[in-house]
Design a protein around this motif. Structure first.
Motif, short mmCIF file in Angstrom:
data_model
loop_
_atom_site.label_atom_id
_atom_site.label_comp_id
_atom_site.label_asym_id
_atom_site.label_seq_id
_atom_site.Cartn_x
_atom_site.Cartn_y
_atom_site.Cartn_z
N ALA A 34 0.81 -1.21 0.00
CA ALA A 34 0.00 0.00 0.00
C ALA A 34 0.85 1.26 0.00
O ALA A 34 0.47 2.26 -0.62
CB ALA A 34 -0.93 0.00 1.20
N ILE A 35 1.96 1.27 0.71
CA ILE A 35 2.76 2.50 0.79
C ILE A 35 3.90 2.56 -0.21
O ILE A 35 4.63 3.54 -0.25
CB ILE A 35 3.31 2.72 2.22
CG1 ILE A 35 4.32 1.64 2.58
CG2 ILE A 35 2.20 2.79 3.22
CD1 ILE A 35 5.09 1.94 3.85
N SER A 36 4.05 1.51 -1.02
CA SER A 36 5.13 1.50 -2.00
C SER A 36 4.86 2.54 -3.09
O SER A 36 3.76 2.63 -3.62
CB SER A 36 5.24 0.11 -2.64
OG SER A 36 6.24 0.11 -3.63
N PRO A 37 5.88 3.33 -3.43
CA PRO A 37 5.67 4.35 -4.46
C PRO A 37 5.60 3.76 -5.87
O PRO A 37 5.13 4.43 -6.78
CB PRO A 37 6.88 5.27 -4.30
CG PRO A 37 7.94 4.40 -3.72
CD PRO A 37 7.21 3.41 -2.85
N HIS B 252 15.13 -5.75 -3.75
CA HIS B 252 14.74 -4.39 -3.36
C HIS B 252 15.86 -3.66 -2.63
O HIS B 252 15.95 -2.45 -2.71
CB HIS B 252 13.47 -4.43 -2.50
CG HIS B 252 12.25 -4.55 -3.32
ND1 HIS B 252 11.71 -3.50 -4.03
CD2 HIS B 252 11.46 -5.62 -3.59
CE1 HIS B 252 10.65 -3.91 -4.68
NE2 HIS B 252 10.47 -5.19 -4.43
N PHE B 253 16.71 -4.37 -1.89
CA PHE B 253 17.84 -3.71 -1.27
C PHE B 253 18.86 -3.27 -2.31
O PHE B 253 19.58 -2.31 -2.10
CB PHE B 253 18.52 -4.62 -0.24
CG PHE B 253 17.98 -4.48 1.14
CD1 PHE B 253 17.99 -3.25 1.79
CD2 PHE B 253 17.44 -5.57 1.79
CE1 PHE B 253 17.49 -3.12 3.06
CE2 PHE B 253 16.94 -5.45 3.06
CZ PHE B 253 16.96 -4.22 3.70
N GLY B 254 18.90 -3.98 -3.42
CA GLY B 254 19.83 -3.61 -4.47
C GLY B 254 19.38 -2.41 -5.27
O GLY B 254 20.18 -1.77 -5.95
N ASP C 25 12.76 4.17 -0.77
CA ASP C 25 11.37 3.90 -0.41
C ASP C 25 10.93 2.47 -0.71
O ASP C 25 9.95 2.01 -0.14
CB ASP C 25 10.43 4.87 -1.16
CG ASP C 25 10.69 6.31 -0.76
OD1 ASP C 25 11.21 6.52 0.34
OD2 ASP C 25 10.35 7.20 -1.56
N THR C 26 11.61 1.78 -1.61
CA THR C 26 11.15 0.44 -1.99
C THR C 26 11.76 -0.66 -1.13
O THR C 26 11.44 -1.83 -1.31
CB THR C 26 11.49 0.16 -3.46
OG1 THR C 26 12.91 0.21 -3.63
CG2 THR C 26 10.81 1.15 -4.38
N ARG C 27 12.60 -0.33 -0.20
CA ARG C 27 13.24 -1.38 0.62
C ARG C 27 12.27 -2.04 1.57
O ARG C 27 12.45 -3.19 1.94
CB ARG C 27 14.41 -0.79 1.39
CG ARG C 27 15.54 -0.41 0.48
CD ARG C 27 16.73 0.06 1.24
NE ARG C 27 17.79 0.40 0.30
CZ ARG C 27 18.93 0.91 0.64
NH1 ARG C 27 19.18 1.15 1.91
NH2 ARG C 27 19.84 1.17 -0.25
N TRP C 28 11.24 -1.33 2.00
CA TRP C 28 10.28 -1.91 2.93
C TRP C 28 9.54 -3.09 2.30
O TRP C 28 9.17 -4.03 3.00
CB TRP C 28 9.30 -0.84 3.40
CG TRP C 28 8.15 -1.36 4.21
CD1 TRP C 28 6.84 -1.19 3.94
CD2 TRP C 28 8.21 -2.14 5.41
NE1 TRP C 28 6.06 -1.81 4.90
CE2 TRP C 28 6.90 -2.41 5.81
CE3 TRP C 28 9.24 -2.66 6.18
CZ2 TRP C 28 6.58 -3.15 6.94
CZ3 TRP C 28 8.92 -3.41 7.30
CH2 TRP C 28 7.61 -3.64 7.67
N VAL C 29 9.37 -3.10 1.00
CA VAL C 29 8.70 -4.22 0.33
C VAL C 29 9.52 -5.50 0.50
O VAL C 29 8.97 -6.57 0.78
CB VAL C 29 8.47 -3.91 -1.17
CG1 VAL C 29 7.86 -5.09 -1.88
CG2 VAL C 29 7.58 -2.69 -1.32
N GLY C 30 10.82 -5.41 0.38
CA GLY C 30 11.66 -6.59 0.56
C GLY C 30 11.67 -7.09 1.98
O GLY C 30 11.58 -8.30 2.24
#
Length: 172
Positions: free
Chosen positions: A57-60, A128-130, A135-140
């Motif tokens: 939900a919060i991923s850009p 996602h860490f790579g 902002d996208t690291r939380w998904v991983g």
């Protein structure tokens, strides 16, 4: 010299466990796990799904479907683990040997599926860490937390059932 049997191994394991945990604590956990275990495992499952839904939900960016797969595979492993009753995996010389072998093989397949879910979620996290976007690291991270909570829920539910349980719970 005494022969090594499953019964002697179980006795040694319970003796070792009794050294680590007092009998009162072990009996308390055993008595409460049948009543509260299914509810706690459901809560753990919900927490895991909540981690993933929050991250999506919060991923850009739009999260691709391939990154949903570790969670779906973990749910499949949960269903596979809970399909086996605990009394089916203990050897009984007076029962059908096929049940013992089939249920152990099914659990092995379930554990292999769950290890695939863990591997997939770690891959999603590393992917996602790579990426350069912070902002996208939380998904991983949420993918790993989701799979860990779902598989923990499966094991808690499996262990909280009594050995001869057909699906009914005393809590309800």
């Amino acid at each position: 010299m005494a022969a090594y049997t499953l019964e002697s191994a179980a006795v040694r394991c319970s003796d070792t466990l009794s050294l680590l945990v007092s009998p009162e604590v072990a009996e308390f956990c055993r008595s409460k796990s049948e009543k509260y275990g299914p509810g706690l495992s459901g809560a753990l499952f919900g927490i895991g799904v909540w981690f993933w839904l929050d991250a999506v939900a919060i991923s850009p960016i739009k999260v691709p479907f391939s990154q949903y797969l570790p969670g779906l595979v973990a749910v499949l492993a949960l269903l596979m683990i809970t399909a086996v009753r605990r009394d089916e995996i203990s050897y009984d010389p007076f029962s059908d040997d096929g049940v013992y072998c089939r249920s152990r093989s099914w659990l092995l397949a379930a554990y292999l599926v769950s290890s695939g879910a863990v591997t997939g979620s770690v891959f999603v996290m590393l992917h996602h860490f790579g990426s350069s976007a912070q902002d996208t690291r939380w998904v991983g991270i949420a993918s790993v937390l989701e799979v860990a909570c779902i598989l923990g829920s499966a094991l808690l539910f499996f262990m909280s059932r009594s050995p001869g349980d057909e699906g009914g719970y005393d809590a309800y």
